[in-house]
Design a protein around this motif. Structure first.
Motif, PDB file in Angstrom:
ATOM      1  N   ARG A  72     -42.734 -23.878 -58.966  1.00 45.16           N
ATOM      2  CA  ARG A  72     -42.938 -24.495 -60.274  1.00 45.16           C
ATOM      3  C   ARG A  72     -42.527 -23.592 -61.427  1.00 45.16           C
ATOM      4  NH1 ARG A  72     -45.732 -29.116 -60.348  1.00 45.16           N
ATOM      5  NH2 ARG A  72     -46.663 -29.832 -58.397  1.00 45.16           N
ATOM      6  N   ASN A  73     -42.517 -22.271 -61.200  1.00 43.31           N
ATOM      7  CA  ASN A  73     -42.229 -21.344 -62.304  1.00 43.31           C
ATOM      8  C   ASN A  73     -40.758 -20.957 -62.381  1.00 43.31           C
ATOM      9  OD1 ASN A  73     -44.957 -21.226 -63.042  1.00 43.31           O
ATOM     10  ND2 ASN A  73     -45.373 -19.669 -61.497  1.00 43.31           N
ATOM     11  N   GLU A  75     -37.007 -20.887 -63.426  1.00 39.92           N
ATOM     12  CA  GLU A  75     -36.287 -21.269 -64.636  1.00 39.92           C
ATOM     13  C   GLU A  75     -35.051 -22.102 -64.327  1.00 39.92           C
ATOM     14  OE1 GLU A  75     -37.501 -17.261 -67.199  1.00 39.92           O
ATOM     15  OE2 GLU A  75     -35.418 -17.729 -66.792  1.00 39.92           O
ATOM     16  N   GLN A  80     -36.527 -27.261 -61.851  1.00 36.14           N
ATOM     17  CA  GLN A  80     -37.276 -27.961 -62.890  1.00 36.14           C
ATOM     18  C   GLN A  80     -37.135 -29.475 -62.738  1.00 36.14           C
ATOM     19  OE1 GLN A  80     -36.244 -26.488 -66.779  1.00 36.14           O
ATOM     20  NE2 GLN A  80     -36.614 -24.361 -66.221  1.00 36.14           N
ATOM     21  N   ASN A 446     -41.863 -15.089 -60.002  1.00 34.58           N
ATOM     22  CA  ASN A 446     -42.147 -14.717 -61.392  1.00 34.58           C
ATOM     23  C   ASN A 446     -43.245 -13.659 -61.461  1.00 34.58           C
ATOM     24  OD1 ASN A 446     -41.648 -14.811 -64.151  1.00 34.58           O
ATOM     25  ND2 ASN A 446     -43.157 -16.416 -64.519  1.00 34.58           N
ATOM     26  N   ARG A 485     -48.437 -10.654 -63.415  1.00 37.94           N
ATOM     27  CA  ARG A 485     -47.869 -12.007 -63.398  1.00 37.94           C
ATOM     28  C   ARG A 485     -46.866 -12.151 -64.540  1.00 37.94           C
ATOM     29  NH1 ARG A 485     -50.047 -15.734 -60.506  1.00 37.94           N
ATOM     30  NH2 ARG A 485     -52.086 -14.717 -60.547  1.00 37.94           N
ATOM     31  N   GLY A 486     -45.682 -12.606 -64.214  1.00 36.26           N
ATOM     32  CA  GLY A 486     -44.613 -12.729 -65.203  1.00 36.26           C
ATOM     33  C   GLY A 486     -43.578 -11.650 -65.000  1.00 36.26           C
TER      34      GLY A 486
END
Length: 626
Positions: A72-73, A75, A80, A446, A485-486
């Motif tokens: 889901r994360n 890009e 998407q 991510n 996270r990220g």
């Protein structure tokens, strides 16, 4: 009445529906239907499913696929599109008693239109048209070459699924029920997503009041650059006709049913809308196949995933001219050189056939404002050498292969582990990752991983920790304090910036102006921005973060060795006295020496002794004695 109907057995329920439909009055039939509701919905007569379909039982059983592994994360636009198709459509099917079921092969056919534009009465039919339960189409050639096979599987409405290879196609262009296949994504071992350039279903009675045959608002609709990215998945999507009024070029691209959608997509996302005015120009538009040639088959680097490169390429396809060049002009010239908006030159030749930079001009169009369009067969100024150099500069854009090992649902963690396993500097962290069960906490992608080198373990004696200690709750907590996270780039690591770790701790960045030093708590970064495809980033460290969590295990193992070698601490060469490089354990941790494991998300007063506010996060840093 409908509430009572839902309580009777299915066979009786269907019989009642038959009687009800046979006796319904015309007035009742003409009454507007209420919106579906979980408590009041009654199921209409289902389409009779052809029993010869090999997946007829799965179609009738109302099953949906499990979504383990759905990224889901991501890009990437393809991921998407898949996520939006699922999120916008599956809740409707759940209202009709469709249930998620494991271990069922399944294929999602992802249309290039916005599900939210579909009229509610036909949304269920539309979704089922794009679901194939009971079959995972991993390859098209075997299906297309076998007539028996191609006619044996149907979608959720019972319509047969047919694959065809486009004749005279040098790029393996495949069609699914007449719609070009754009991509396929393996979501998990039982679920495949196939993206198509259009949609399946009834062409005579469109699903939407909008012209969904020609436009895909999510994909094609130009967005004003000054607007921030819309994070609300249900934000209103305006029709493309608004941009068409302002730009003859975008109007032309929107009305092209096929062949130029990729160029339209990139142009609408670029900063080049300023050139789409009344200025005179000739534009060279590469066909969709021209862009597709640079797209990796399953995984790899796609050069047009780099926005600044894509924009520079587009600039070199616009030719500012006092009078737009016509195809008749090209045919009557031996050679003409034109300067592009990007600063390069293109060379036209008229004989024996019109070309630009030795690329064929396939067709030509004149826009309503007099500007000229040439459709060409290749993307100009893009070569293997250019793409290879770009790849080295943007490894963070490379898409990864899907790994089933070691952790299928944790692709970033799996790829990080395999990369570290090949490097002799990381034997300890790979042993740690093998023993500590952290995959449920690092699922998908991510992330940023701060990776201690072997020397960090050795100088603290952590290379002598047992596998059991690493696998304990305290071991897992310490390891999770190395993940954020990220995705953090080097530019994000600013002095005094603080980030929260997945283990519940915090890391503080220290940067010295005028030097290459970058500190993370007590550690120094030895290598920056080690990209793990487009999944995340690793930074290599010379020390372990939050090492105090397992420090007492080193003390215990040292005492055990002392007793075995000399009885008391004074006998023999070994001693339990503190080595100079071992950190003193704070008093607040003494009570935990005999207190069992840490809880990952439990109340941990030793680490959370202050109320933290974003961007002002105090960090407990445990430095080694000098």
């Amino acid at each position: 009445m409908s509430r009572k109907m839902l309580q009777v057995p299915v066979a009786t329920f269907l019989l009642l529906l038959l009687l009800q439909s046979a006796t319904a009055s015309p007035a009742a039939a003409a009454a507007p239907a209420a919106s579906p509701d979980a408590s009041t919905i009654s199921f209409p007569m289902e389409r009779q499913i052809d029993a010869s379909l090999k997946n007829a039982k799965q179609i009738e059983s109302r099953v949906l696929p499990e979504l383990d592994g759905l990224q889901r994360n991501q890009e990437d636009e393809k991921w998407q599109q898949v996520v939006r198709f699922i999120d916008d459509g599956f809740p409707v099917l759940e209202l009709y008693a469709y249930k998620f079921k494991r271990d069922i092969p399944y294929t999602l056919i992802v249309p290039k239109i916005d599900v939210r534009t579909i009229e509610k009465p036909r949304l269920k039919e539309f979704m089922l048209e794009h679901l194939v339960p009971g079959k995972l189409f991993d390859s098209y050639s075997g299906v297309a070459n076998s007539k028996e096979e191609e006619e044996s599987y149907g979608n959720g409405n019972g319509h047969k699924i047919v694959f065809r290879k486009l004749e005279k196609s040098h790029n393996n262009v495949w069609l699914l029920n007449g719609q070009q296949i754009l991509y396929k994504l393996r979501i998990n071992e039982n679920l495949m997503a196939i993206g198509i350039d259009g949609y399946l279903g009834d062409r005579k009675s469109p699903y939407s009041k909008r012209n969904i045959q020609e436009t895909n608002n999510r994909y094609n609709d130009p967005q004003p650059l000054e607007q921030p990215n819309i994070t609300n998945a249900h934000a209103k999507v305006e029709p493309i006709i608004k941009e068409s009024k302002a730009s003859p070029l975008m109007s032309f691209l929107a009305n092209m049913k096929t062949g130029t959608k990729v160029f339209q997509h990139f142009l609408s996302k670029s900063n080049l809308t300023r050139i789409m005015d009344d200025n005179a120009y000739t534009v060279l538009i590469p066909s969709d196949n021209a862009f597709q040639r640079w797209h990796p088959i399953d995984w790899g680097f796609y050069p047009f995933s780099v926005p600044e490169f894509t924009e520079s390429v587009l600039l070199n396809h616009f030719l500012p001219m006092q009078r737009p060049l016509r195809l008749s002009d090209v045919r009557n010239m031996d050679e003409v050189v034109v300067h592009t908006m990007g600063g390069d030159d293109v060379v036209f030749h008229g004989q024996p056939t019109p070309t630009v930079n030795n690329v064929s001009i396939m067709s030509d169009f004149t826009l309503s404002n007099g500007n000229q369009v040439f459709i060409i067969s290749e993307v100009l100024f893009v070569t293997e050498a250019v793409v290879s150099k770009l790849h080295q500069m943007h490894k963070d854009k490379e898409t990864p292969p899907l790994l089933a090992f070691p952790w299928f649902g944790a692709q970033f963690l799996s790829h990080s582990f395999l990369a570290l396993e090949r490097d002799p500097r990381f034997t300890q962290i790979t042993r740690y990752l093998n023993n500590a069960e952290i995959a449920p906490h690092i699922s998908g992608a991510n992330y940023t991983f701060f990776v201690p080198e072997d020397r960090a373990f050795e100088k603290l004696g952590f290379d002598r920790l047992s596998d059991e200690v690493m696998a304990s709750q305290r071991g897992i907590k310490m390891l999770l304090n190395h993940f954020v996270r990220g995705r953090l780039y080097n530019r994000d690591l600013r002095d005094n910036e603080v980030y929260e770790t997945i283990g519940g701790g915090h890391i503080k960045i220290t940067r010295n102006p005028g030097s290459n030093y970058t500190g993370v708590n007590n550690a120094q970064i030895t290598e920056s921005e080690v990209f793990v495809y487009n999944l995340g980033t690793m930074y290599y460290l010379d020390d372990i973060l939050y090492s105090h969590i397992l420090r007492d295990f080193i003390s215990k193992s040292t005492k055990t060795r002392s007793n075995r070698n000399g009885g008391d601490s004074g006998g023999g060469s070994r001693s339990t006295s503190r080595p100079s490089d071992v950190e003193i354990v704070p008093n607040e941790f003494e009570s935990e020496r005999n207190g069992g494991d840490y809880a990952i998300h439990g109340d941990d007063e030793d680490f959370e002794d202050e109320i933290i506010t974003p961007k002002a996060l105090p960090v407990q840093i445990y430095e080694l004695p000098k």
